[in-house]
Design an enzyme around this catalytic site. Sequence first.
Site, PDB file in Angstrom:
ATOM      1  N   ALA A 328       1.120  -1.054  -0.095  1.00 20.33           N
ATOM      2  CA  ALA A 328      -0.048  -0.294   0.143  1.00 20.33           C
ATOM      3  C   ALA A 328       0.789   1.431   0.139  1.00 20.33           C
ATOM      4  CB  ALA A 328      -1.037  -0.317   1.383  1.00 20.33           C
ATOM      5  N   ARG A 329       0.941   1.777   1.352  1.00 22.96           N
ATOM      6  CA  ARG A 329       1.515   3.132   1.377  1.00 22.96           C
ATOM      7  C   ARG A 329       3.262   2.928   1.896  1.00 22.96           C
ATOM      8  NH1 ARG A 329       0.421   3.629  -3.002  1.00 22.96           N
ATOM      9  NH2 ARG A 329      -0.168   5.766  -4.197  1.00 22.96           N
ATOM     10  N   ASP A 353       6.653  -3.196  -0.461  1.00 26.67           N
ATOM     11  CA  ASP A 353       6.699  -3.093  -1.660  1.00 26.67           C
ATOM     12  C   ASP A 353       6.542  -1.588  -2.077  1.00 26.67           C
ATOM     13  OD1 ASP A 353       6.606  -3.284  -4.512  1.00 26.67           O
ATOM     14  OD2 ASP A 353       5.007  -2.112  -4.319  1.00 26.67           O
ATOM     15  N   GLU A 358      10.527   6.966   0.374  1.00 30.18           N
ATOM     16  CA  GLU A 358      11.291   6.559  -0.795  1.00 30.18           C
ATOM     17  C   GLU A 358      12.396   7.342  -1.580  1.00 30.18           C
ATOM     18  OE1 GLU A 358       7.977   4.778  -2.766  1.00 30.18           O
ATOM     19  OE2 GLU A 358       7.592   3.408  -1.181  1.00 30.18           O
ATOM     20  N   HIS A 377       8.523  -0.275  -5.034  1.00 31.93           N
ATOM     21  CA  HIS A 377       6.900   0.219  -5.301  1.00 31.93           C
ATOM     22  C   HIS A 377       7.016   0.375  -7.365  1.00 31.93           C
ATOM     23  CE1 HIS A 377       4.136   3.628  -4.168  1.00 31.93           C
ATOM     24  NE2 HIS A 377       4.003   2.900  -4.589  1.00 31.93           N
ATOM     25  N   VAL A 378       7.050  -1.518  -6.885  1.00 34.86           N
ATOM     26  CA  VAL A 378       6.662  -1.653  -8.405  1.00 34.86           C
ATOM     27  C   VAL A 378       5.521  -2.967  -8.823  1.00 34.86           C
ATOM     28  CG1 VAL A 378       9.200  -1.060 -10.068  1.00 34.86           C
ATOM     29  CG2 VAL A 378       8.471  -3.450  -8.440  1.00 34.86           C
ATOM     30  N   SER A 379       4.346  -2.624  -8.193  1.00 32.11           N
ATOM     31  CA  SER A 379       3.627  -4.031  -8.009  1.00 32.11           C
ATOM     32  C   SER A 379       2.749  -3.556  -8.659  1.00 32.11           C
ATOM     33  CB  SER A 379       2.460  -3.517  -5.790  1.00 32.11           C
ATOM     34  OG  SER A 379       2.080  -2.317  -6.428  1.00 32.11           O
ATOM     35  N   ALA A 380       2.848  -2.158  -9.028  1.00 31.80           N
ATOM     36  CA  ALA A 380       1.348  -1.950 -10.089  1.00 31.80           C
ATOM     37  C   ALA A 380       2.064  -2.327 -11.937  1.00 31.80           C
ATOM     38  CB  ALA A 380       0.695  -0.224 -10.618  1.00 31.80           C
TER      39      ALA A 380
END
Length: 423
Positions: A328-329, A353, A358, A377-380
């Site tokens: 999430a964040r 993630d 960051e 931070h690449v889950s999307a």
Amino acid sequence: MHRPAPTHAKHCCSLPSPCKECFLVSFARGGSWRPPPCPLAMGNTKWADAGQASAIAGRRRERLIPRSGPPVRSECLDGKRGETGSPHQLEGKTMKAVMYTNRRADRILQFTSDFPDVDWAVVWSPEEFENGVADADLVVLSNRICTPELGAALARGRTDRLRWVHFSSAGIERGVNMGLPRDIPVTTSARAKAPVCAEHAMMLLLASSRRIWEIRENQQRHYWARNELNFTMRSIEGQTLVLVGLGGIGAEVARKAKSFDMRVVAVTRGAAPTPDVDDTVPRRRMCEAFADADAVIVATASDPSSFRLIGSDAFAAMKETAYFINIARGEIVGESALISALRAGQIAGAALDVAEDEPLDPKSPLWDMENVIITPHVSAAGSTNDYFRLRALFAENLNRFRAGRPLDNLYHFDDGRALPATN
């Protein structure tokens, strides 16, 4: 090249595997796997060659997919047709939209050709944005580019003509922090990237439970560690997964987790249960739920109510064999509390993630913990379908906006949630 659309009696909605366009329009209306009347049967539209195909419902079928350029048709929920290609006048003027991005390869730029009846102005800086927004009816942007400078440019440049702000991202916490206007609708693209984000979450869960770091280490040593791994690996079948958040991503994680025969419990602020969730609990009982968890996946939105939601008390409640996963964040989790829990052996490991700040500080101890998996931070990332979902969601809301109907994924500033339209 013009091709006649299939007749309604023969269109793909009567088949076990719907076409991509039909599925994506149904997704924009709530994610039903059984689509409503197929857009392929809605009239004369320019279609691409039948050689274009897509794999839907687990197998490859030949389907006609619209080209990116022609108007995108969609159907309003009340059964009336809407067409983004029809002329539209707003207060006597053509609808103008300002799109702000900082990436020349941003796929959202395709909106400018997929919705040609909108007068698009693409800008690349806060200064250009300030000038462009002065006569705009709509602003399209994403969370990642929101800064105090952009917020100031929006405040200085906007006029009473601005009627709608749309985000191509699911999260908009940076936009809220920069000072979004609260007197006009703000919508998000929640659900558009839910499938790939949920896929990443399940990858992190499987990598943790199957001890991927041990496998990789032994591979580098050229060591066949079958005996050792037999005692450290774990199956997730029958295990309890606690989901923090049951929005678009959380619901998709739940659906995927059930395919692994997991028991799913959701910690939620009030989202309705789904068929894939065995139980729901309010946030005030989060630690109770964590005590029964074999794994925790955080998928809730970032807002003031979720800031440092998960801290030392939550980790103390977890089993020593449980894994913690955050897609999430970073600011939802107290990072120092997580590090302390890992060092003390309160939990079995973590997969992250996102980070509180960051990029993650190169000096952070999280980098060197063998039972921590870090992705940047690449889950999307990596989906070939997310643009089609983004487009379908925007087309639906464009029709709603023009008809004066409630918008889908409307952001509520009071509780930080983007909720589906109810009619």
